[in-house]
Design a protein around this motif. Structure first.
Motif, PDB file in Angstrom:
ATOM      1  N   PHE A 126      -5.096  28.652  22.925  1.00  0.00           N
ATOM      2  CA  PHE A 126      -4.416  27.742  21.985  1.00  0.00           C
ATOM      3  C   PHE A 126      -5.392  27.277  20.906  1.00  0.00           C
ATOM      4  O   PHE A 126      -5.042  27.135  19.739  1.00  0.00           O
ATOM      5  CB  PHE A 126      -3.847  26.553  22.761  1.00  0.00           C
ATOM      6  CG  PHE A 126      -3.082  25.577  21.897  1.00  0.00           C
ATOM      7  CD1 PHE A 126      -1.743  25.810  21.592  1.00  0.00           C
ATOM      8  CD2 PHE A 126      -3.689  24.426  21.395  1.00  0.00           C
ATOM      9  CE1 PHE A 126      -1.032  24.913  20.794  1.00  0.00           C
ATOM     10  CE2 PHE A 126      -2.993  23.536  20.598  1.00  0.00           C
ATOM     11  CZ  PHE A 126      -1.650  23.781  20.301  1.00  0.00           C
ATOM     12  N   MET A 127      -6.646  27.059  21.280  1.00  0.00           N
ATOM     13  CA  MET A 127      -7.656  26.573  20.325  1.00  0.00           C
ATOM     14  C   MET A 127      -8.264  27.706  19.503  1.00  0.00           C
ATOM     15  O   MET A 127      -8.987  27.456  18.547  1.00  0.00           O
ATOM     16  CB  MET A 127      -8.758  25.823  21.078  1.00  0.00           C
ATOM     17  CG  MET A 127      -8.235  24.561  21.729  1.00  0.00           C
ATOM     18  SD  MET A 127      -9.477  23.787  22.761  1.00  0.00           S
ATOM     19  CE  MET A 127     -10.438  22.917  21.514  1.00  0.00           C
ATOM     20  N   GLY A 128      -8.027  28.924  19.916  1.00  0.00           N
ATOM     21  CA  GLY A 128      -8.510  30.065  19.153  1.00  0.00           C
ATOM     22  C   GLY A 128      -9.977  30.409  19.363  1.00  0.00           C
ATOM     23  O   GLY A 128     -10.599  31.056  18.519  1.00  0.00           O
ATOM     24  N   THR A 129     -10.540  30.024  20.498  1.00  0.00           N
ATOM     25  CA  THR A 129     -11.942  30.387  20.767  1.00  0.00           C
ATOM     26  C   THR A 129     -12.012  31.834  21.267  1.00  0.00           C
ATOM     27  O   THR A 129     -10.994  32.423  21.609  1.00  0.00           O
ATOM     28  CB  THR A 129     -12.545  29.468  21.848  1.00  0.00           C
ATOM     29  OG1 THR A 129     -11.723  29.569  23.013  1.00  0.00           O
ATOM     30  CG2 THR A 129     -12.609  28.024  21.388  1.00  0.00           C
ATOM     31  N   ASP A 130     -13.230  32.356  21.318  1.00  0.00           N
ATOM     32  CA  ASP A 130     -13.438  33.719  21.795  1.00  0.00           C
ATOM     33  C   ASP A 130     -13.504  33.695  23.326  1.00  0.00           C
ATOM     34  O   ASP A 130     -14.567  33.516  23.927  1.00  0.00           O
ATOM     35  CB  ASP A 130     -14.740  34.269  21.200  1.00  0.00           C
ATOM     36  CG  ASP A 130     -14.921  35.745  21.499  1.00  0.00           C
ATOM     37  OD1 ASP A 130     -14.193  36.286  22.363  1.00  0.00           O
ATOM     38  OD2 ASP A 130     -15.798  36.368  20.874  1.00  0.00           O
ATOM     39  N   VAL A 131     -12.359  33.879  23.936  1.00  0.00           N
ATOM     40  CA  VAL A 131     -12.227  33.658  25.379  1.00  0.00           C
ATOM     41  C   VAL A 131     -13.145  34.571  26.207  1.00  0.00           C
ATOM     42  O   VAL A 131     -13.788  34.125  27.164  1.00  0.00           O
ATOM     43  CB  VAL A 131     -10.752  33.871  25.797  1.00  0.00           C
ATOM     44  CG1 VAL A 131     -10.606  33.838  27.309  1.00  0.00           C
ATOM     45  CG2 VAL A 131      -9.883  32.819  25.150  1.00  0.00           C
ATOM     46  N   ASP A 132     -13.212  35.828  25.835  1.00  0.00           N
ATOM     47  CA  ASP A 132     -13.995  36.768  26.654  1.00  0.00           C
ATOM     48  C   ASP A 132     -15.497  36.697  26.388  1.00  0.00           C
ATOM     49  O   ASP A 132     -16.292  37.110  27.233  1.00  0.00           O
ATOM     50  CB  ASP A 132     -13.507  38.215  26.420  1.00  0.00           C
ATOM     51  CG  ASP A 132     -12.195  38.498  27.151  1.00  0.00           C
ATOM     52  OD1 ASP A 132     -11.925  37.825  28.170  1.00  0.00           O
ATOM     53  OD2 ASP A 132     -11.449  39.381  26.685  1.00  0.00           O
ATOM     54  N   GLN A 133     -15.863  36.211  25.205  1.00  0.00           N
ATOM     55  CA  GLN A 133     -17.282  36.124  24.816  1.00  0.00           C
ATOM     56  C   GLN A 133     -17.592  34.731  24.305  1.00  0.00           C
ATOM     57  O   GLN A 133     -17.891  34.567  23.118  1.00  0.00           O
ATOM     58  CB  GLN A 133     -17.566  37.121  23.675  1.00  0.00           C
ATOM     59  CG  GLN A 133     -17.461  38.579  24.060  1.00  0.00           C
ATOM     60  CD  GLN A 133     -18.684  39.017  24.834  1.00  0.00           C
ATOM     61  OE1 GLN A 133     -19.767  38.464  24.665  1.00  0.00           O
ATOM     62  NE2 GLN A 133     -18.516  39.999  25.694  1.00  0.00           N
ATOM     63  N   PRO A 134     -17.516  33.706  25.144  1.00  0.00           N
ATOM     64  CA  PRO A 134     -17.750  32.355  24.632  1.00  0.00           C
ATOM     65  C   PRO A 134     -19.164  32.205  24.057  1.00  0.00           C
ATOM     66  O   PRO A 134     -20.088  32.912  24.485  1.00  0.00           O
ATOM     67  CB  PRO A 134     -17.544  31.465  25.849  1.00  0.00           C
ATOM     68  CG  PRO A 134     -17.438  32.346  27.029  1.00  0.00           C
ATOM     69  CD  PRO A 134     -17.219  33.736  26.584  1.00  0.00           C
TER      70      PRO A 134
END
Ligand code: F6R
Length: 364
Positions: free
Chosen positions: A346-354
């Motif tokens: 939802f926040m648009g972060t890079d989920v797989d590569q934080p």
């Protein structure tokens, strides 16, 4: 390959019933309904006086859950510390006793250093690892493999539940070796493990309900996770997952600690995730929940049907399938992973590569 999933993390969360099933199949004689350690991984727990467990991050939380199991089912005292601190405590280690290191990658520098330290003190080394060719697997005396398959997402999900499955089987085996568990006790515990993948499928069906909470969490600056007993390490894991991929500040606490400090943080802007299956600890956790409600905290309760019936006002109550208390940490891991995942998406972060994180941490 992500298949039809948007992220590896989503795929790896969804794979859990299957890979936990594969892992359990390595440790359970399904026909006999008993634990049978994999070929080449046999270990006799009967002569141990203590067990040392060490690991980092999520793997350490798996170890924290395992401590409850080894102490309860096998009456085996457990020393546990994070790998980057274990050596510095200079714990008195007993030559010939067992140290279990837990690591998905099998390459984590702190965990490897702890392994070598314990080995130098004459301890036997058991390794719960996901990568069988890894350094930790090679240097251990006995390897207890997890069968999670390759985990790509930096935030560990399926490796964690497979670590728990392996450790659960080891604790039952220890209980049998030490004559604490009867054959009937063992059969009951094993059948609850066999049933677990099906319950995890049901937990995954809660996804859309959990996704609806993402906007609430995305607005928060701080989130608290509370649990008692084996739900406490899952609260720690829930907070870690959220921090890692959504960058929202989150803390996990033992529910009973709330009034010893963290309750000062609670107001109407702080979501509080309460992990409380309806077990003998439920009433106490529910009363901690009332303390949060009285200060306007937004409660998201993860429980089962009976718990939901006994809960007061919440922002949301997520109803998980009824399970034996023993397996609830594996089951409750699923919704906390989904909550972190959907908040981050939802926040648009890079989920797989934080940001700032690497899949395998090879420096101390
Ligand atoms: C959290 C996470 C890390 C690892 C930790 C240990 O999602 O992935 O906390 O659990 O770095 O890694 P392994 O298990 O490879 O030793």
């Amino acid at each position: 390959d992500k298949g039809s999933y948007r992220h590896f993390m989503a795929k790896e969360i969804a794979e859990q019933p299957e890979v936990v099933g594969h892992t359990l199949a390595r440790y359970i004689d399904m026909a006999a309904g008993r634990i049978r350690l994999p070929h080449g991984s046999d270990f006799d727990f009967s002569k141990l006086d203590r067990l040392a467990i060490s690991a980092c991050g999520t793997a350490y939380y798996a170890g924290l859950v395992a401590r409850y199991w080894f102490e309860k089912f096998a009456r085996l005292p457990v020393d546990i510390d994070i790998a980057s601190e274990f050596r510095y405590r200079e714990p008195p280690l007993v030559p010939g006793s067992l140290a279990i290191l837990i690591s998905q990658s099998g390459e984590t520098a702190d965990t490897l250093a702890t392994l070598r330290h314990c080995k130098a003190q004459g301890m036997k080394i058991g390794a719960v690892v996901n990568v069988p060719t890894s350094t930790i697997a090679r240097e251990a005396d006995v390897v207890f493999p997890t069968v999670a398959g390759v985990e790509v997402g930096v935030a560990s999900t399926k490796a964690f539940t497979c670590q728990l499955a392996t450790l659960a089987a080891l604790a039952i085996k220890a209980g049998r070796d030490r004559k604490v568990l009867s054959e009937t006790d063992e059969a009951k515990l094993v059948s609850s493990l066999i049933e677990l993948p099906r319950l995890m499928v049901e937990a995954l069906h809660l996804e859309s309900e959990i996704e609806r909470l993402a906007p609430v969490f995305a607005k928060a600056d701080d989130v608290l996770y509370l649990g008692r007993g084996t739900s406490f390490p899952i609260a720690l894991e829930g907070a870690l997952k959220l921090k890692e991929i959504s960058y929202i500040h989150a803390e996990g606490y033992a529910a009973g600690e709330l009034k010893h400090g963290p309750i000062a943080l609670v107001d109407e802007n702080v979501p509080v995730v309460v992990l409380a299956p309806f077990d003998p600890l439920f009433e106490k956790t529910a009363s901690n929940m009332q303390e949060v409600a009285a200060r306007g905290g937004k409660i998201v309760l993860l429980t089962d049907e009976e718990g939901a019936a006994h809960a007061g006002e919440t922002l949301a109550t997520i109803v998980l399938p009824k399970a034996f208390a023993f397996v609830s940490p594996l089951l409750y891991a699923v919704p906390i992973q989904l909550l972190a995942y959907h908040t981050a998406v939802f926040m648009g972060t890079d989920v797989d590569q934080p940001r700032n994180l690497a899949k395998s941490v090879t420096v101390e």
